[in-house]
Design a protein around this motif. Structure first.
Motif, short mmCIF file in Angstrom:
data_model
loop_
_atom_site.label_atom_id
_atom_site.label_comp_id
_atom_site.label_asym_id
_atom_site.label_seq_id
_atom_site.Cartn_x
_atom_site.Cartn_y
_atom_site.Cartn_z
N LEU A 199 0.59 -1.48 0.06
CA LEU A 199 -0.16 -0.01 -0.04
C LEU A 199 0.74 1.26 -0.07
O LEU A 199 0.59 2.28 -0.90
CB LEU A 199 -0.77 0.03 1.32
N ILE A 202 2.31 1.60 -3.67
CA ILE A 202 1.30 2.16 -4.64
C ILE A 202 1.09 3.63 -3.96
O ILE A 202 0.82 4.73 -4.96
CB ILE A 202 0.19 1.16 -4.54
N PHE A 205 3.70 5.80 -5.55
CA PHE A 205 3.62 5.81 -7.00
C PHE A 205 2.58 6.82 -7.36
O PHE A 205 2.61 7.62 -8.30
CB PHE A 205 3.25 4.38 -7.36
N GLN A 206 1.41 6.97 -6.56
CA GLN A 206 0.48 7.82 -7.03
C GLN A 206 0.60 9.34 -6.50
O GLN A 206 -0.36 9.90 -6.48
CB GLN A 206 -0.96 7.34 -6.30
N PHE A 208 0.69 13.03 -5.71
CA PHE A 208 0.49 13.94 -6.94
C PHE A 208 0.03 15.10 -5.84
O PHE A 208 0.69 16.29 -6.13
CB PHE A 208 -0.95 13.64 -7.49
N LEU A 229 2.56 10.75 -11.96
CA LEU A 229 1.38 11.21 -11.96
C LEU A 229 1.42 12.52 -12.16
O LEU A 229 0.71 13.30 -13.38
CB LEU A 229 0.51 11.01 -10.66
N ILE A 258 2.25 -1.02 -11.88
CA ILE A 258 1.44 -1.45 -10.67
C ILE A 258 1.19 -2.80 -10.51
O ILE A 258 1.26 -3.42 -9.45
CB ILE A 258 0.14 -0.67 -10.60
N MET B 132 -5.58 -3.11 -6.92
CA MET B 132 -4.27 -2.76 -7.30
C MET B 132 -3.86 -1.65 -8.35
O MET B 132 -3.12 -0.96 -8.29
CB MET B 132 -3.36 -4.16 -8.02
N VAL B 133 -5.10 -1.55 -9.11
CA VAL B 133 -4.76 -0.29 -10.17
C VAL B 133 -5.80 1.09 -9.46
O VAL B 133 -6.77 0.89 -9.84
CB VAL B 133 -5.10 -0.68 -11.49
N PRO B 134 -5.08 1.85 -8.97
CA PRO B 134 -5.84 2.95 -8.40
C PRO B 134 -6.45 3.71 -9.33
O PRO B 134 -6.06 4.08 -10.50
CB PRO B 134 -4.95 3.54 -7.36
N ALA B 136 -6.41 6.81 -9.28
CA ALA B 136 -5.83 7.99 -9.74
C ALA B 136 -4.92 7.78 -11.03
O ALA B 136 -4.58 8.62 -11.75
CB ALA B 136 -4.88 8.37 -8.61
N VAL B 137 -4.46 6.53 -10.97
CA VAL B 137 -3.51 6.23 -12.10
C VAL B 137 -4.35 6.38 -13.63
O VAL B 137 -3.67 6.44 -14.60
CB VAL B 137 -2.82 4.87 -12.20
N PHE B 139 -6.41 8.37 -14.35
CA PHE B 139 -7.45 9.61 -14.51
C PHE B 139 -7.48 10.24 -15.84
O PHE B 139 -8.66 10.84 -16.44
CB PHE B 139 -6.64 10.81 -13.71
N PHE B 225 -8.13 15.65 -4.35
CA PHE B 225 -7.83 16.70 -5.02
C PHE B 225 -7.68 16.68 -6.44
O PHE B 225 -8.29 17.34 -7.23
CB PHE B 225 -6.48 17.21 -4.37
N LEU B 226 -6.95 15.58 -6.83
CA LEU B 226 -6.86 15.39 -8.29
C LEU B 226 -7.81 15.23 -9.16
O LEU B 226 -8.06 16.13 -10.25
CB LEU B 226 -6.05 14.12 -8.54
#
Lengths: 277, 289
Positions: A199, A202, A205-206, A208, A229, A258, B132-134, B136-137, B139, B225-226
């Motif tokens: 977690l 990840i 990685f995100q 921003f 990002l 990911i 696993m793939v959030p 945000a990625v 977007f 936010f994003l």
């Protein structure tokens, strides 16, 4: 639907030239991927992520584990301390960035860190200006403050699942605190730890919000410290480039990374079972 | 708790005198850390009620020198900042997202927990995969789809693309796996259909996990936010966007900005303080592994 359709769409779009439009205009094959994978800015954003992750993942894990262990037998104040360490989770990255940027790490003399430094006889530091690498201190400490309590709670949950009699047996055998940690707590926490580390990775990685809010100025983002990002945002939607085909290709690359993280974690968690077979 | 009979959870030892000293040292260290953790919250308060001259003076002062309630009231009368509207937008967006996310994930989680067969097994795997793939990625494509639907600058656009939470579904499933089946069977004997059982029997008896998922969703939505940065314009400008815009612009009124931050974190901190008990329990019972 809102998860898979976008991924498929971006896969489709990533093969096209789609500048400032959401409809694919011209088929360009793998050119978008080739461009990104050889683009020094994109590769730099990956490097930024790696640097960030190298700091924030182990640091958060160790700190939240230390807090979880410390609170485990602290007595009556347990609930109070738990709440205090957990409450930064409620704060947004925007507000935290505001405090960090304008008060703690303000490059002017009136910033809190600079006030402390000057009272100790040091020169003020230009924390976020980009003339040095001190902005990492601000970025890492912000995220650490904000998320450490959350992971502490997850690790406390993991600790509570360890049967008490294991410790009693160890106590009878005269195992020291350190040995109990090394040979009972950590191995039993293996699954929780793997999930927490995943977690954290990840999450890093995100990254921003705090980068954007701490570093960008009226309409412009500085050329340094661009995690993936932020870079993707700047090339596809936020900047003047508005290249959605490139954005789609970037999305696919990040998604693939990911998935690799996930598979690696899965392998790591199931490894001891396989060894026994 | 310095006696040898403490017994809350793991790691209990008989403490000697050195153990007691260690305990005191630990309390002191934890207290110092607690002060450090609360410091940013105090700094918001300090900055909000500190005059501009004091704020930019090189001598840092801890005590605010402009403690007037007018700081807050002026904030709401400033039409340029339009804080009240932004708060309203954020409230609609967060409450809407929380209600929808909880409803959808509860149904999905219940289905996955109660009707195990090949299809749900596949769905569970897919759910874990999307964990696993959030969002945000992805977007970029999400934004493209949202603008295709014409949902830019609307609550639909703010909420619907981000309301499906694999994490919430997973938490509900894990928690509902332990729900006593006898209760459901009793209701079925009384002639209730599965739908009624879910809403009238299972849901009212799962308020702990519902509170936990609601808290976590609400905090995430309020602090988002994003996605709002991409989708929200004038009609749905949220509080985080308003603060961010003022922070990154030139010529900042520091006191005003931090007073705004104070207002912005108030709802979440209040929700958090009341419901964190459920959050802690919810995460403790469902576990991560």
């Amino acid at each position: 639907m809102f998860v898979y359709v976008p991924i498929v769409w971006s896969a489709y779009l990533s093969f096209f030239d789609a500048r400032a439009t959401i409809r694919p205009t011209q088929f360009v094959g793998l050119a978008n991927y080739k461009y990104l994978l050889t683009d020094s800015l994109f590769l730099n954003s990956m490097l930024t992520f790696i640097v960030f992750a190298v700091f924030i993942v182990p640091l958060t894990y160790v700190c939240s584990l230390a807090l979880a262990l410390a609170l485990d037998n602290v007595g009556r104040l347990r609930a109070f301390f738990r709440s205090v360490f957990f409450i930064p989770t409620a704060c947004s990255y925007v507000v935290a960035a505001m405090i960090w940027r304008l008060s703690f790490f303000n490059g002017a003399r009136f910033g809190l860190m600079n006030s402390v430094l000057s009272s100790l006889g040091f020169e003020p530091v230009d924390w976020l200006g980009g003339s040095n690498s001190w902005y990492w201190v601000a970025l890492v400490s912000l995220r650490l403050w904000l998320q450490v309590g959350y992971y502490m709670i997850l690790l406390i949950a993991g600790l509570n699942q360890i049967p008490t009699d294991t410790y009693e047996a160890a106590a009878i055998d005269g195992a020291s605190g350190w040995r109990r940690l090394r040979y009972i707590t950590l191995p039993q926490l293996r699954a929780t730890s793997a999930a927490v580390l995943m977690l954290l990775l990840i999450g890093a990685f995100q990254a921003f919000d705090e980068f954007y809010n701490m570093l960008s100025t009226a309409g412009a983002y500085p050329p340094y410290a661009r995690p993936p990002l932020v870079h993707l945002y700047l090339i596809s939607l936020g900047g003047s480039q508005q290249d959605l085909g490139l954005g789609g290709a970037g999305t696919m690359i990040l998604t693939a990374i990911i998935v690799v993280f996930g598979l690696a974690q899965n392998w790591w968690v199931t490894r001891p079972d396989r060894r026994q077979q | 708790m310095s006696s040898a009979t403490s017994s809350t959870s793991a790691g209990r030892m008989v403490r000697g005198r050195s153990g007691r000293v260690g305990h005191v040292v630990k309390i002191v260290v934890l207290s110092l850390l607690a002060v450090l953790f609360l410091l940013p919250f105090y700094v918001i308060f300090r900055n909000a009620f500190t005059s501009e001259e004091t704020f930019v003076s090189p001598d840092w002062r801890w005590i605010p020198d402009n403690l007037h309630f007018s700081v807050i009231t002026d904030l709401f009368s400033d039409s340029d900042l339009d804080l009240a509207t932004a708060m309203m937008h954020s409230a609609v967006q967060s409450i809407g997202q929380t209600v929808l996310t909880v409803a959808v994930s509860f149904m999905a989680g219940y289905g996955l927990a109660r009707f195990p067969n090949k299809a749900t097994g596949v769905i569970l795997k897919l759910t874990v995969l999307t964990l696993m793939v959030p969002a945000a990625v992805t977007f970029v494509p999400s934004f493209i789809m949202t603008s295709e639907f014409g949902w830019i600058d609307s609550y639909r656009g703010l909420i619907i693309p981000v309301m499906f939470s694999a994490f919430a579904t997973y938490l509900f499933r894990q928690s509902l796996l332990g729900f006593p089946k006898e209760l459901e069977e009793a209701a079925e004997l009384d002639g209730a259909n599965p739908w009624t059982v879910m809403w009238r029997v299972v849901l009212p008896n799962s308020m702990g996990i519902v509170a936990a998922v609601s808290t976590i969703t609400f905090i995430g939505a309020w602090n988002a936010f994003l996605w709002p940065l991409l989708v929200a314009r004038d009609n749905t400008m949220t509080i985080q966007l308003t603060l961010s815009r003022f922070m990154t612009s030139q010529g900042i009124d520091y006191a005003q900005l931090f007073a705004g931050a104070l207002i912005a974190i108030a709802p979440v901190v209040i929700v958090f303080l009341f419901l964190q008990r459920y959050l802690v329990q919810g995460m403790a019972t469902s576990g991560l592994d």
